[in-house]
Design a protein around this motif. Structure first.
Motif, short mmCIF file in Angstrom:
data_model
loop_
_atom_site.label_atom_id
_atom_site.label_comp_id
_atom_site.label_asym_id
_atom_site.label_seq_id
_atom_site.Cartn_x
_atom_site.Cartn_y
_atom_site.Cartn_z
N ARG A 165 16.48 50.55 7.01
CA ARG A 165 18.79 50.33 7.59
C ARG A 165 19.31 50.12 7.02
O ARG A 165 20.27 50.53 6.64
CB ARG A 165 18.09 49.16 9.39
CG ARG A 165 17.26 50.09 10.06
CD ARG A 165 17.58 49.22 10.90
NE ARG A 165 18.15 49.22 12.13
CZ ARG A 165 18.29 47.71 12.42
NH1 ARG A 165 18.14 46.66 11.81
NH2 ARG A 165 20.20 48.18 12.48
N ALA A 166 18.90 48.58 6.04
CA ALA A 166 19.91 48.01 5.46
C ALA A 166 20.00 49.29 4.35
O ALA A 166 21.37 49.13 3.83
CB ALA A 166 19.04 47.04 4.24
N ASP B 30 30.56 50.17 12.84
CA ASP B 30 29.95 49.68 14.41
C ASP B 30 29.04 49.07 13.23
O ASP B 30 28.12 48.42 14.11
CB ASP B 30 29.29 51.27 13.98
CG ASP B 30 28.85 52.05 13.65
OD1 ASP B 30 29.22 52.63 12.54
OD2 ASP B 30 27.88 52.18 13.36
N LEU B 31 27.93 49.05 12.05
CA LEU B 31 27.00 48.38 10.88
C LEU B 31 27.52 46.72 10.87
O LEU B 31 27.07 46.50 10.52
CB LEU B 31 26.68 49.32 10.13
CG LEU B 31 26.21 50.74 10.42
CD1 LEU B 31 25.38 51.49 9.63
CD2 LEU B 31 24.69 51.32 11.76
N LEU B 32 28.55 46.91 11.00
CA LEU B 32 28.87 45.36 10.94
C LEU B 32 28.57 44.28 12.08
O LEU B 32 28.70 43.38 12.13
CB LEU B 32 30.45 45.16 10.39
CG LEU B 32 31.14 45.43 9.29
CD1 LEU B 32 32.60 45.90 9.18
CD2 LEU B 32 30.99 45.23 7.89
N SER B 33 28.43 44.94 13.17
CA SER B 33 28.27 44.25 14.30
C SER B 33 26.19 43.92 14.43
O SER B 33 26.43 44.20 15.77
CB SER B 33 28.87 44.48 15.17
OG SER B 33 28.24 45.30 15.55
N ASP B 34 26.17 44.56 13.42
CA ASP B 34 24.42 45.10 13.48
C ASP B 34 23.47 43.67 13.72
O ASP B 34 24.24 42.89 13.46
CB ASP B 34 23.31 45.90 12.33
CG ASP B 34 22.01 46.52 13.31
OD1 ASP B 34 22.28 47.38 13.67
OD2 ASP B 34 21.39 45.19 12.26
N SER B 35 22.62 44.21 14.42
CA SER B 35 21.46 41.83 14.83
C SER B 35 21.32 41.77 14.34
O SER B 35 21.29 40.55 13.92
CB SER B 35 21.09 42.81 16.51
OG SER B 35 19.79 43.66 15.93
N ASP B 36 20.66 42.62 12.93
CA ASP B 36 20.40 41.81 11.60
C ASP B 36 21.34 41.93 10.72
O ASP B 36 22.38 42.59 10.01
CB ASP B 36 19.36 43.17 10.74
CG ASP B 36 18.55 42.44 9.81
OD1 ASP B 36 18.96 41.63 9.03
OD2 ASP B 36 17.20 42.88 9.62
N ALA C 35 21.09 41.46 7.22
CA ALA C 35 21.10 41.97 6.25
C ALA C 35 21.50 43.53 6.04
O ALA C 35 22.37 44.10 5.45
CB ALA C 35 20.23 42.66 5.56
N VAL C 36 21.61 44.04 7.81
CA VAL C 36 22.27 45.50 8.08
C VAL C 36 23.98 45.43 7.70
O VAL C 36 24.07 46.39 7.51
CB VAL C 36 21.37 45.93 9.01
CG1 VAL C 36 22.17 47.46 9.25
CG2 VAL C 36 20.21 46.60 9.38
#
Length: 409
Positions: free
Chosen positions: A239-240, A255-261, A263-264
């Motif tokens: 995913r990263a 949208d990925l700036l708020s991912d739960s991980d 590293a992502v």
């Protein structure tokens, strides 16, 4: 046409060798066989001279003998693309490799083929995709200076030390760039391969290929393929990697700036540009406040990245910042913390970002610049940060000794 034909570029060798090569030739995809037989290999060069020996190596990539495949892979690494250098044989060899990616032998596993490749066995297809990625990275070098400056190994004096390339080098570079559309077409199907190692290697090849200006129209489709993947079911690493690729290609990763991980989130913020710049910068700076954790996310570097991950995060943060003041608290903290010689990849870039146009003695230091230089002076005896980064200080128009820096404060 077989290896016994008079037009074949493959040396006859022993009877057993001739039979082996003929068998391999007859099993090659038509495009690979045509390229192998119609290229004037003896007119091309690799790192050690004439490329007349390359056809046998290329055939051996799909040999049933795993030792033969390993030796052929070694030839790609040590001769056809020696330490990242391109030769006149590199482009046709890369096109051949692209043409055999879907060969049944691609799923065969093999051991490391050079002394420094001591990892676990991996599929031939993954190894070939990774090699194509290295070719693409070499072909892209120098094409976008702004992008090159975000690489963790970039240094401001590199251009001064680089000699002018000769005609063969320029021809090799152009041939590899011209081959990129065909290489990407061969790589794209494996972005959704069933095998995770093949998907990762394909993504590692696609990233530098789709950074080419002439392939910008392929980015939306590639981005859609990646986003249609397993999503949250994917491992952190995959995913990263997807987030980083989308960012490299200029796709919107907000949208990925708020991912739960985390590293992502960081890989989505790497840029080089970003629609949500303040939030992306905040994500990067947060990762730099805990560098040990950040480095631990990827014990094995992501494709296209070497060195500690924090080096890449730092370069991206410095490039994304509109002023040094935006990154100063974290940057000064990095310098003040000190560390070993590897932090030269941190202190130098920080210094250059603080003095992007060079120090002007006629202008007073800003508060952030003063704090940074004070951190260098205060920690110099323990870290050697001034003398050890002398080239960076010189590039920033500053004195290269502790006394000279202290005199500015």
């Amino acid at each position: 046409m077989t290896a016994d034909d008079s037009t074949s570029p493959v040396p006859a060798g022993t009877e057993v060798e001739s039979a082996r090569v003929a068998r391999i030739l007859n099993g090659l995809p038509a495009a690979a066989r045509e390229l192998l037989l119609e290229t004037e290999w003896d007119a091309l060069r690799h790192a050690y001279g004439s490329a007349a020996d390359v056809p046998v190596s290329l055939c051996s990539l799909v040999d049933e003998d795993p030792e033969g495949r390993s030796a052929a892979l070694a030839a790609l690494d040590t001769a056809v693309l020696h330490q990242g250098s391109l030769y006149t044989v590199t482009a046709p060899a890369a096109l051949f490799v692209a043409a055999i990616l879907d060969h049944p032998m691609g799923l065969a596993a093999h051991e490391g083929h050079v002394p420094w490749d001591d990892g676990p066995p991996r599929r031939l297809r993954a190894a070939l995709l990774a090699w194509l990625g290295q070719v693409a990275e070499s072909a892209a070098h120098g094409e976008d200076p702004a992008r090159d400056r975000t690489h963790w190994l970039w240094e401001p004096w590199q251009g001064e030390m680089r000699r002018e390339p000769g005609p063969d080098e320029l021809a090799a570079l152009q041939a590899c760039r011209d081959a990129r559309p065909a290489l990407y077409d061969a790589v794209e199907p494996f972005l959704t391969a069933a095998e995770p190692d093949v998907r990762e290697a394909a993504l590692g090849a696609a990233m530098p290929l789709l950074s080419a200006p002439e392939l910008a129209d392929r980015v939306p489709r590639a981005a859609a393929l990646l986003r249609a993947g397993p999503g949250a079911a994917q491992a952190r690493r995959e995913r990263a990697g997807v987030a980083r690729a989308l960012g490299m290609w200029g796709a919107d990763t907000s949208d990925l700036l708020s991912d739960s991980d985390p590293a992502v989130r960081v890989c989505a913020a790497l840029g080089p540009t970003h629609a949500d710049r303040p939030r992306a910068l905040a994500v990067l700076l947060d990762a730099l406040r805990d560098p040990r954790t950040t480095d631990g996310w990827f014990p094995e570097p992501l494709p296209g990245l070497d060195g500690w991950f924090r080096f890449t995060v730092l370069r991206s943060a410095l490039a994304l910042a509109e002023s040094f003041e935006e990154v100063a608290p974290v940057a000064v903290g990095i310098v003040a913390t000190g560390g070993g010689a590897v932090t030269d990849f941190e202190r130098g870039p920080i210094l250059l970002r603080a003095f992007p146009g060079g120090h002007d003695p006629a202008r007073p230091l800003t508060s952030a610049q003063r704090d940074l230089l004070r951190a260098f002076v205060d920690g110099d005896e323990a870290t050697g940060g001034i003398g050890g980064n002398g080239l960076w200080f010189r590039a920033a128009g500053l004195p290269v000794d502790r006394e000279g820096i202290a005199a500015l404060l």
